[in-house]
Enzyme design. Structure first.
Site, PDB file in Angstrom:
ATOM      1  N   GLY A  96     -10.981  -1.641   0.899  1.00  0.00           N
ATOM      2  CA  GLY A  96     -10.003  -1.125  -0.068  1.00  0.00           C
ATOM      3  C   GLY A  96     -10.479   0.056  -0.890  1.00  0.00           C
ATOM      4  N   GLY A 129      -0.719 -13.642  -3.220  1.00  0.00           N
ATOM      5  CA  GLY A 129      -0.525 -12.425  -2.429  1.00  0.00           C
ATOM      6  C   GLY A 129      -1.819 -11.806  -1.935  1.00  0.00           C
ATOM      7  N   ASP A 151      -9.966 -10.216  10.156  1.00  0.00           N
ATOM      8  CA  ASP A 151      -9.831  -9.041   9.282  1.00  0.00           C
ATOM      9  C   ASP A 151     -11.214  -8.454   8.953  1.00  0.00           C
ATOM     10  OD1 ASP A 151      -8.155  -7.444   7.195  1.00  0.00           O
ATOM     11  OD2 ASP A 151      -9.750  -8.352   6.000  1.00  0.00           O
ATOM     12  N   VAL A 179     -11.288  -0.057   5.210  1.00  0.00           N
ATOM     13  CA  VAL A 179     -12.476  -0.899   5.012  1.00  0.00           C
ATOM     14  C   VAL A 179     -12.771  -1.035   3.522  1.00  0.00           C
ATOM     15  CG1 VAL A 179     -14.923  -1.197   5.544  1.00  0.00           C
ATOM     16  CG2 VAL A 179     -13.418  -0.097   7.210  1.00  0.00           C
ATOM     17  N   GLU A 237      -3.463 -11.832   4.115  1.00  0.00           N
ATOM     18  CA  GLU A 237      -2.664 -10.984   5.010  1.00  0.00           C
ATOM     19  C   GLU A 237      -1.390 -11.738   5.394  1.00  0.00           C
ATOM     20  OE1 GLU A 237      -3.503  -7.755   6.652  1.00  0.00           O
ATOM     21  OE2 GLU A 237      -4.806  -7.737   4.912  1.00  0.00           O
ATOM     22  N   GLU A 277     -10.223   5.698   5.144  1.00  0.00           N
ATOM     23  CA  GLU A 277     -11.056   5.140   4.070  1.00  0.00           C
ATOM     24  C   GLU A 277     -10.511   3.789   3.582  1.00  0.00           C
ATOM     25  OE1 GLU A 277     -14.090   6.623   2.323  1.00  0.00           O
ATOM     26  OE2 GLU A 277     -13.961   4.454   2.204  1.00  0.00           O
ATOM     27  N   LYS A 309     -12.982  -4.731  10.098  1.00  0.00           N
ATOM     28  CA  LYS A 309     -13.648  -3.796   9.169  1.00  0.00           C
ATOM     29  C   LYS A 309     -15.103  -3.573   9.598  1.00  0.00           C
ATOM     30  CE  LYS A 309     -10.669  -5.409   5.438  1.00  0.00           C
ATOM     31  NZ  LYS A 309     -10.522  -6.431   4.391  1.00  0.00           N
ATOM     32  N   VAL A 324       0.831  -1.210   0.000  1.00  0.00           N
ATOM     33  CA  VAL A 324       0.000   0.000   0.000  1.00  0.00           C
ATOM     34  C   VAL A 324       0.868   1.264   0.000  1.00  0.00           C
ATOM     35  CG1 VAL A 324      -1.905   1.199   1.138  1.00  0.00           C
ATOM     36  CG2 VAL A 324      -1.795  -1.293   1.238  1.00  0.00           C
ATOM     37  N   LYS A 364      -6.810  -1.300   9.556  1.00  0.00           N
ATOM     38  CA  LYS A 364      -8.109  -1.619  10.190  1.00  0.00           C
ATOM     39  C   LYS A 364      -7.940  -2.191  11.587  1.00  0.00           C
ATOM     40  CE  LYS A 364      -6.925  -4.943   7.072  1.00  0.00           C
ATOM     41  NZ  LYS A 364      -6.703  -4.999   5.650  1.00  0.00           N
TER      42      LYS A 364
END
Ligand code: NAP
Ligand code: HSE
Length: 432
Positions: A136, A189, A203, A134, A192, A131, A207, A15, A107
């Site tokens: 993406g 990939g 996960d 949650v 997580e 933003e 969210k 990211v 998150k």
């Protein structure tokens, strides 16, 4: 000429590098849209020698993200390290303490500490934006907080984990078992760093806890989320679901009920013709039920460098424009403390799969246990026969609407029966 918005990026993985790349690729477009440039002045990651595929010349390097948060020449700290504690938490707390805005995709951090962090940021009149945390690339936080600000939201549900949706889709379409498809998801990939966060539903629960807060204006309450993952969903469940007219999805569901706030993440059977049943692969979907706008739907990519960076930069654009909304839609000091509604009170239908010894009277005993606990059966399926008497066969039943507490008592009684050879597997049926 308006001053650029200066940002420091902590974390240069999928990211972080994706965000730096997007800011470079779309620099002119973003400048047009916010009337000023967004400039990366500092970065931090563990390994300075790693090629991130982005140009970091002229950008100050910090080995320690907390030092970056404290000392960088930046208006905003963008936390893209991950984790509910450790470096990520210290980075965000330090940045807020130093009067900087914070944007994060984390998150876990927001689910565990969101209310306290929002209070700290709002006390200093700074933004805490998430933003990207949650779903993406789906703008669901902004959608709920701003686009639907005139509505009361009574329910929000969705597919919040792309890895699980990918695994369930592959299991259904190829007939392969869970472990084989999980290994493939890891290679691709999607999962997580610790895949148990994905497959055990944690996960998605992170969210959901954030969505609940924004949807209902309440403090984030991750501890009250009921969580069940997809480890026990077998290829045979997906085949039976198909035969019964359902698809299996890992859903996060938050509802305001007379008993309090229901927050749950678990595999669900949804009718094949429900729109959410058609959301396959790594895609996410979020549905909000509101009073004036009625039902609102958003579908898109919940992970990956491009979609997640898109959400991170949307938050940066807001800050560059000077737009600020309360972190969770209501000032943090006024977030409601709502009672959690217990999972035992869930009302609905159930699918149950049993492995039983194939001999006379077994089904009658199962039916009796259901009757004794007030659970009404809707259908019963046995496919095939064992090759020798007493050998295991799978049988499947569905129930009419019942209360979860009764269902659990019935299943506990069934599990005790000698002819029941494995723990019963139960999947909740949801009608949307
Ligand atoms: P990632 O690829 O593992 O990247 C993490 C980055 O943080 C790496 O650059 C790593 O440095 C750096 N880092 C880790 N510990 C550090 C420390 N102690 N000090 C300094 N830097 C440190 O993770 P990611 O997938 O980009 O995810 C980042 C965040 O976004 C997480 O909160 C995640 O949940 C969230 N998120 C991810 C996605 C997605 O699609 N990946 C989607 C939505 C949200 P090195 O590179 O040097 O190891
Ligand atoms: N592992 C997460 C998923 C990434 O599969 O959806 C995005 O949060």
């Amino acid at each position: 000429m308006t001053e650029p918005l200066k940002i420091a990026v902590a974390g240069l993985g999928t990211v972080g590098a994706g965000t730096v790349k997007l800011l470079a690729d779309q620099a002119d477009l973003i400048e047009q849209r916010c009337g000023r440039r967004i400039t990366v002045t500092a970065v931090s990651a563990r390994d300075r020698s790693k090629d991130r595929g982005v140009d970091l010349s002229g950008v100050q390097w910090f080995a320690d993200p907390v030092a970056l948060a404290a000392e960088a020449d930046a208006d905003v700290v963008v936390e893209l390290i991950g984790g509910a504690a450790g470096a990520a938490k210290a980075t965000v707390e330090t940045a807020i303490g130093r009067g900087r805005h914070v944007v994060t995709a984390n998150k876990a951090l927001v689910a565990h500490h969101g209310t306290a962090l929002a209070l700290a940021a709002e006390e200093r009149h700074r933004t805490l934006a998430f933003e990207a945390a949650v779903a993406g690339g789906i703008p669901i936080i902004k959608g709920l907080r701003e686009g639907l600000a005139a509505n009361r939201t009574s329910e929000v549900h969705g597919i919040l984990n792309g890895t699980c949706n990918y695994i369930l889709t592959e299991m259904r379409t190829t007939g392969r078992e869970f472990a084989e498809v999980l290994a493939e998801a890891q290679q691709l990939g999607y999962a997580e760093a610790d895949p148990s966060f994905d497959i055990d539903g944690i996960d998605a629960a992170h969210k959901l806890a954030i969505l609940t807060s924004v949807a209902f204006g309440c403090a984030v309450d991750f501890a009250s989320v009921y969580v069940e993952g997809i480890r026990h969903v077998a290829a045979t469940d997906l085949a039976f679901a198909e035969e019964l007219g359902y698809r299996i999805k890992l859903l996060g569901i938050a509802r305001l009920t007379p008993a309090g706030v229901e927050q749950r993440v678990h595999p669900c059977m949804v009718p094949k013709d429900a729109p959410i049943a058609a959301v396959d692969g790594v895609f996410n979907a979020v549905v909000a039920q509101t009073d004036f706008a009625d039902r609102v739907w958003l579908v898109g990519r919940g992970a990956g460098a491009g979609p997640t960076a898109s959400a991170v930069v949307a938050d940066l654009v807001d800050i560059a424009r000077g737009c600020a909304a309360p972190t969770f839609g209501v000032p943090a000091a006024r977030l409601a403390r709502l009672e959690p509604s217990p999972m035992e009170g869930r009302q609905g239908a159930y699918y149950v799969r049993l492995s039983v010894a194939d001999r006379p009277g077994v089904i009658a005993d199962i039916a009796a246990a259901m009757r004794d606990h007030d659970v009404s059966m809707e259908s019963f399926l046995q496919r095939g026969r064992a090759s020798s008497p007493g050998e295991a066969v799978p049988v499947v039943l569905t129930t009419h609407e019942t209360v979860e507490a009764s269902m659990r008592r019935a299943l506990a009684a069934i599990a005790e029966q000698r002819a029941v050879l494995e723990p019963p597997r139960m999947i909740r049926i949801e009608q949307f």
